[in-house]
Design a protein around this motif. Sequence first.
Motif, PDB file in Angstrom:
ATOM      1  N   ASN A  88       0.839  -1.202   0.000  1.00 14.74           N
ATOM      2  CA  ASN A  88       0.000   0.000   0.000  1.00 14.74           C
ATOM      3  C   ASN A  88       0.875   1.253   0.000  1.00 14.74           C
ATOM      4  O   ASN A  88       0.592   2.229  -0.693  1.00 14.74           O
ATOM      5  N   CYS A  91       2.279   1.824  -3.405  1.00  9.34           N
ATOM      6  CA  CYS A  91       1.285   2.449  -4.277  1.00  9.34           C
ATOM      7  C   CYS A  91       1.211   3.950  -3.989  1.00  9.34           C
ATOM      8  O   CYS A  91       1.190   4.763  -4.917  1.00  9.34           O
ATOM      9  N   GLU A 175      -2.731   0.699  -8.702  1.00 10.77           N
ATOM     10  CA  GLU A 175      -3.174  -0.459  -7.911  1.00 10.77           C
ATOM     11  C   GLU A 175      -2.842  -1.775  -8.614  1.00 10.77           C
ATOM     12  O   GLU A 175      -2.332  -2.714  -7.993  1.00 10.77           O
TER      13      GLU A 175
END
Length: 195
Positions: A88, A91, A175
């Motif tokens: 995460n 990203c 993503e």
Amino acid sequence: MKGTEKIIAHIAADAKAHSDAILAKCDEQCAAIRSEYEAKAKAAYEDRLRAGKEECDAALESANRLAQMEERKSVLSVKQEMIRQGFNKACEMLVDLPQEQYVALLAKLAKNAAVTGEEKIVLNARDKAAVGEAVVKAANEALGGGRLTLAEETGDFAGGLILRRESIEVNCTAELLVKVCRDEMSAKMADVLFA
């Protein structure tokens, strides 16, 4: 003492001696029986004690195995959460690149995904406003005269782009890029994090 009294006394003495002998023999037999049953009771007690200890040991071992399994499961869950957070963060870092690098990345993604050079580039609302025209220009230059255009609509994704030609879409979102990397790099990341 008269003769009858002597006979009676003699009979009584014989009877007492005989009854004492019978009682002694009974006491002896009772002691043997008691000793035999005490030995059996002791053996049964020791067997039950041993069986109880084995049962307790087995229950303890089972509880320990279960606790170890739960511990491994918890550790694995924490590791998986750390890996998820790491990707995460990757990203986030990707979409928060400095503007020049981000435009170059999006242009390269568009160039590599283009088939005809006439596709539409779909960006999220933030990127469309901030770097949309720069991405289209850089991608068309990279294609050597491409005619990519910026789509009117925006996408609901963190960053990256979708290249659309009629009903065909090529997903180049941040993503998806991170997900593809995650599939390939999870084991390596785990080695780095937990070595």
